[in-house]
Write an enzyme that holds these catalytic residues in place. Structure first.
Site, short mmCIF file in Angstrom:
data_model
loop_
_atom_site.label_atom_id
_atom_site.label_comp_id
_atom_site.label_asym_id
_atom_site.label_seq_id
_atom_site.Cartn_x
_atom_site.Cartn_y
_atom_site.Cartn_z
N ALA A 1 -38.12 58.56 122.45
CA ALA A 1 -36.74 58.69 122.06
C ALA A 1 -36.27 60.30 122.00
O ALA A 1 -35.38 60.57 121.68
CB ALA A 1 -36.60 58.36 120.45
N ASP B 1 -48.27 68.30 125.08
CA ASP B 1 -48.53 69.55 125.58
C ASP B 1 -47.51 69.93 126.71
O ASP B 1 -47.14 71.09 126.89
CB ASP B 1 -49.95 69.73 126.18
CG ASP B 1 -50.83 69.54 125.18
OD1 ASP B 1 -50.52 69.97 123.91
OD2 ASP B 1 -52.03 69.04 125.32
P1 ATP Z 1 -49.35 63.19 123.07
O1 ATP Z 1 -50.24 63.29 121.81
O2 ATP Z 1 -49.40 61.80 123.59
O3 ATP Z 1 -49.42 64.36 124.11
P2 ATP Z 1 -47.31 63.66 121.11
O4 ATP Z 1 -47.48 62.48 120.24
O5 ATP Z 1 -47.60 65.12 120.88
O6 ATP Z 1 -47.87 63.36 122.57
P3 ATP Z 1 -44.48 62.80 121.80
O7 ATP Z 1 -43.41 62.78 120.93
O8 ATP Z 1 -45.40 61.47 121.85
O9 ATP Z 1 -45.73 63.65 121.39
O10 ATP Z 1 -44.03 63.08 123.24
C1 ATP Z 1 -43.63 64.32 123.75
C2 ATP Z 1 -42.42 64.39 124.51
O11 ATP Z 1 -42.75 63.46 125.86
C3 ATP Z 1 -41.23 63.58 123.93
O12 ATP Z 1 -40.49 64.43 123.09
C4 ATP Z 1 -40.69 63.15 125.31
O13 ATP Z 1 -39.99 64.15 125.54
C5 ATP Z 1 -41.67 62.79 126.26
N1 ATP Z 1 -42.14 61.68 126.18
C6 ATP Z 1 -43.30 60.93 125.43
N2 ATP Z 1 -43.32 59.53 125.80
C7 ATP Z 1 -42.23 59.21 126.57
C8 ATP Z 1 -41.82 58.05 126.99
N3 ATP Z 1 -42.36 56.78 126.73
N4 ATP Z 1 -40.89 57.95 127.77
C9 ATP Z 1 -40.24 59.28 128.00
N5 ATP Z 1 -40.59 60.57 127.65
C10 ATP Z 1 -41.69 60.38 126.58
#
Ligand code: ATP
Length: 298
Positions: free
Chosen positions: A223, A251
């Site tokens: 999202a 990251d």
């Molecule tokens: P992780 O621990 O897997 O590295 P996180 O939980 O710290 O990630 P997320 O919010 O899942 O962070 O993802 C970070 C960013 O990566 C999101 O704001 C988005 O921009 C991008 N992102 C992650 N998953 C998706 C997806 N399925 N489709 C498009 N963009 C994604």
């Protein structure tokens, strides 16, 4: 004069030891696994590599052990073009993450801090020239809080912008929160800091800002993200992509955000670039190998 870097990351480097399993072992049991993969990781090193791959001038401040993993970790940062004058090799083991990936792709992880746990405020003082000359200093919580705090204070006193990604989720002293511009969290870390579910993301980002940071960002996976600063809140949708492996998405996002802030973007503009970097990272396997280059994100 010390060279000015766009982004100086003060943080962790881990060797990720990854094995896939068909089923999880119960306590006291043994199960067969795949061949072992040893890959460079750690939130700090990942963010440094991601920012460098996007074309940033980047330096890394931290510690690796005097074991073969230390050589691996130093090598991956070096190949990405990250300046390592303030990376100390310290007696003992490097940081390692023991990662088991199950049949559905879910992972269970044990982090052994090793050399990351030995980063001290004195290390930051020795690297004060590098930290103070940064445009943006990027911090996470995989090194001890006293070092995180000294890095934030050193950066802020020198006029560098402090970005904190409080991961893994843990308490952050108010004095550190007050220096963050922005605080960058995923939904889980936001819920931890807000003491409850986030609810409406824009309201959540504003509530995080009320804890003390000058600005806040919540990443929302597919999202996208939401930002809050003195000008208000902004919802930033993510590009729609086929997700192959989300490891390192956070990251990639944070590194891209730091780089664009260093280049003068405002927070919402930097986040619009960062969601593209995060989305690019989920389209490929792994953390560091999945980070996009500047050419891939015109
Ligand atoms: P992780 O621990 O897997 O590295 P996180 O939980 O710290 O990630 P997320 O919010 O899942 O962070 O993802 C970070 C960013 O990566 C999101 O704001 C988005 O921009 C991008 N992102 C992650 N998953 C998706 C997806 N399925 N489709 C498009 N963009 C994604």
């Amino acid at each position: 004069m010390t060279e000015q870097h766009d982004v100086v990351v003060v943080g962790s480097a881990n060797a990720d030891l990854v094995v896939r399993v068909e089923r999880w072992p119960a306590p006291g049991h043994t199960v067969p696994g795949s061949d072992l993969a040893v890959v460079p990781g750690g939130k700090g090193a990942n963010q440094a590599v991601a920012a460098a791959r996007l074309g940033g001038r980047v330096a890394f401040v931290g510690r690796v052990g005097d074991d073969p993993y230390g050589t691996l970790l130093r090598g991956s940062l070096e190949r990405a073009g990250v300046a390592l004058d303030a990376l100390v090799t310290t007696p003992g083991p490097s940081g390692t993450a023991l990662i088991t990936v199950g049949p559905e792709g879910e992972s269970s992880i044990i982090v052994s801090p090793g050399a990351n746990g030995r980063v001290t405020p004195d290390d930051i003082d020795r690297a004060a020239g590098v930290v103070g000359a940064a445009r943006v200093v990027s911090l996470q919580l995989e090194i001890p809080m006293p070092a995180v705090r000294r890095a934030a204070e050193t950066a802020a006193a020198a006029g560098a912008r402090v970005v904190l990604n409080p991961s893994p989720a843990g308490p952050v002293p108010l004095a550190v929160l007050a220096l963050c511009d922005p605080l960058v969290v995923n939904e889980h870390e936001a819920a931890y800091l807000l003491d409850g579910a986030v609810g409406d993301p824009a309201a959540g980002a504003a509530a995080l800002r009320a804890l003390g940071p000058r600005s806040a960002v919540i990443t929302l996976g597919a999202a996208g993200a939401v930002t809050a600063d003195a000008t208000g809140t902004a919802r930033i949708p993510a590009p729609r992509v086929r997700a192959v492996d989300t490891t390192g998405a956070g990251d990639a996002f944070t590194a891209a955000l730091c780089l664009r802030l260093a280049r003068g973007d405002d927070l919402a503009a930097a986040a619009r670039f960062a969601v593209r970097a995060g989305a690019a990272a989920v389209r490929r396997e792994g953390a560091q190998p999945s980070f996009p280059t500047a050419a891939e994100l015109p």
